[in-house]
Design a protein around this motif. Structure first.
Motif, short mmCIF file in Angstrom:
data_model
loop_
_atom_site.label_atom_id
_atom_site.label_comp_id
_atom_site.label_asym_id
_atom_site.label_seq_id
_atom_site.Cartn_x
_atom_site.Cartn_y
_atom_site.Cartn_z
N ASP A 123 -7.99 7.67 -2.04
CA ASP A 123 -7.93 6.22 -2.18
C ASP A 123 -9.11 5.26 -2.08
O ASP A 123 -10.13 5.29 -1.16
CB ASP A 123 -6.79 5.46 -1.36
N ARG A 174 -7.05 2.32 5.67
CA ARG A 174 -6.20 2.97 5.03
C ARG A 174 -6.60 3.85 3.93
O ARG A 174 -5.92 5.03 3.44
CB ARG A 174 -5.15 2.01 4.45
N CYS A 175 -8.04 3.47 3.17
CA CYS A 175 -8.36 4.16 2.23
C CYS A 175 -9.38 5.22 2.57
O CYS A 175 -9.93 5.14 3.61
CB CYS A 175 -8.84 3.13 1.23
N HIS A 176 -10.03 5.75 1.74
CA HIS A 176 -11.05 6.74 1.86
C HIS A 176 -12.58 6.28 1.39
O HIS A 176 -13.31 6.76 2.12
CB HIS A 176 -10.82 8.17 0.96
N ILE A 208 -11.16 1.63 -2.58
CA ILE A 208 -10.54 0.16 -2.18
C ILE A 208 -11.82 -0.87 -2.53
O ILE A 208 -13.03 -0.67 -2.59
CB ILE A 208 -10.17 0.12 -0.66
N LYS A 214 -16.16 4.32 6.38
CA LYS A 214 -15.80 4.82 5.00
C LYS A 214 -17.23 4.77 4.18
O LYS A 214 -18.09 3.91 4.29
CB LYS A 214 -14.87 3.68 4.62
N ARG A 226 -7.23 7.07 -6.64
CA ARG A 226 -6.47 5.81 -6.81
C ARG A 226 -7.34 4.68 -6.60
O ARG A 226 -8.27 4.76 -5.58
CB ARG A 226 -5.10 5.91 -6.17
N PHE A 263 0.92 -1.12 0.10
CA PHE A 263 0.03 0.01 0.10
C PHE A 263 0.82 1.29 -0.14
O PHE A 263 1.71 1.40 0.86
CB PHE A 263 -0.98 -0.04 1.42
N LEU A 322 -0.29 7.43 2.12
CA LEU A 322 -1.47 8.27 2.20
C LEU A 322 -0.76 9.77 1.73
O LEU A 322 0.43 10.13 2.23
CB LEU A 322 -2.12 8.57 3.45
N HIS A 326 -7.49 0.60 -5.37
CA HIS A 326 -6.90 -0.44 -4.73
C HIS A 326 -7.62 -1.75 -4.93
O HIS A 326 -8.86 -1.71 -4.26
CB HIS A 326 -6.51 -0.41 -3.24
#
Length: 405
Positions: free
Chosen positions: A218, A292-294, A220, A322, A249, A209, A212, A251
């Motif tokens: 990000d 870890r992502c948005h 996911i 999220k 981005r 990963f 940030l 993932h």
């Protein structure tokens, strides 16, 4: 009571099977599990407190072993294993996961005078029709995953089972159209144990990963990677967002038969540095990668199958506070709209996906939608609530003598 569960794949591991059986144990029941054994594990083994009795796997090349141990109501290997487990465990209840083994489980339980619950986690007739349509070897699917046979099995099981677990209201409504009385159906959804998601930031994401960055948002996706999951639509939409600020981005966490095509598509669309493929991760690390992502992404194609099921990852993202970007598959659209915890796009509408991603670049909108999702999980969409429903249904479905079924 003693409960025998039947699961068509290897165990460990399956999150739904584990949660159900551990929940039964916590309520004082003893659990036994009949499962497949392609991994050639011991035929008898305790996994935690779950007593696994695995179907003997022929020691043949994997392709032949897979064929001969196929989970099907007519397979004698499964019949022998289930019959032995019922004989040894002397259960009061059999819980069989999904349709392929349900006719066999019902027949063997009938002969022992035991109640049967079918856990309809998937709509197999609809799923198998999709599999047949996309299989490069159509004859294989018509033999092993025949949707016409599945429809007949479903009608038979609807008449004969004592009760059903389903994951979503739309699947309950489908069973009602087959003549199942509503009191014989319990909605036990794919919701999370909230304690696993209470401090996801404390867990470490994989090294793959990227760090940030305030210049990126990000997204996911977690799960199997097949064409039916709709990720190609998200890649096409991201190609229209090259000039966005911040830059989105994506993932992709998981693997499957469409992964190589997605890699090629990402290269064709010149998405290097904006799409990352991380492979499959153990479930224990899922909260960390979501945290870890948005934004969570669930772009499943809208079909009869996706209109009657709901994925774990919807509630996992909501539990991590999220926001989610989902297709208009019926359960996804209904839940996300009702709880105001994300944005919905119409399946196939690439411009619509791009517009919704643009909207989710707003940090204040993401915060509000994510908070709504977490609140919905704490209030309704959590495993504590669903396990209580399952336990109440078990007592209700087993209370009446089978002669009155």
């Amino acid at each position: 009571m003693n409960i025998v569960a039947i699961y068509a794949e290897d165990y460990p591991w399956d999150i739904r099977i584990e949660k159900l059986l551990v929940g039964f144990q916590n309520a004082g029941h003893t659990t036994h599990l009949v499962c497949r054994n392609l991994a050639l594990r011991p035929e008898y083994e305790s996994v935690g407190n779950i007593h696994c009795k695995r179907v003997p796997a022929p020691r043949l090349p994997r392709a032949f072993a897979t064929f001969f141990s196929t989970p099907a109501f007519f397979n004698p290997l499964w019949a022998i294993a289930i019959r032995r487990c019922i004989r040894d465990a002397r259960p009061e209840l059999v819980v069989v996961r999904d349709l392929p083994l349900a006719p066999l489980a019902i027949r063997l339980a009938d002969s022992a005078g035991i109640a049967v619950i079918v856990d309809m986690a998937e709509n197999h007739p609809a799923l198998w029709r999709e599999v047949c349509a996309s299989d490069p070897i159509p004859l294989r699917s018509r033999i092993l995953k025949n949707p016409t046979l599945a429809r007949r099995m479903e009608r038979s099981v609807a008449r004969r089972a004592d009760g059903f677990f389903v994951v979503v209201e739309e699947m309950r409504d489908h069973l009602l159209t087959l003549g199942v009385p509503p009191e014989r159906v319990a909605i036990v959804s794919n919701t999370p144990e909230t304690t696993l998601f209470d401090a996801p930031d404390a867990l470490t994401p994989p090294d793959t990963f990227p760090s940030l960055s305030p210049h990126h948002v990000d997204l996911i996706y977690v799960g199997n990677v097949t064409r039916r999951r709709g990720l190609h639509q998200v890649l096409a939409a991201m190609a229209e967002l090259q000039e966005s600020d911040p830059v989105p981005r994506l993932h992709v966490v998981g693997d499957g038969d469409y992964l190589s095509r997605l890699r090629s598509l990402a290269a064709e669309l010149k998405l290097a540095g904006r799409v990352f493929f991380h492979g499959r991760l153990e479930f224990a690390r899922v909260p960390a990668v979501i945290a870890r992502c948005h934004v969570g992404v669930i772009p499943h194609l809208k079909t009869e199958h996706t209109d009657t099921t709901v994925p774990n990852k919807l509630f996992d993202c909501m539990a991590c506070a999220k926001p989610v970007l989902v297709s208009n598959a019926a359960p996804l659209e209904r839940i996300v709209t009702a709880e105001d915890c994300g944005r919905v796009f119409r399946d196939g509408d690439i411009a619509g996906i791009a517009n919704q991603i643009r909207a989710l670049l707003d940090p204040e909108l993401r915060r509000r939608l994510g908070a709504n999702g977490r609140s919905a999980v704490e209030r309704r969409y959590n495993w504590g609530r669903d396990m209580a429903t399952a336990l109440a249904a078990v007592m209700r479905f087993t209370r009446e003598p089978r002669s009155t079924r």
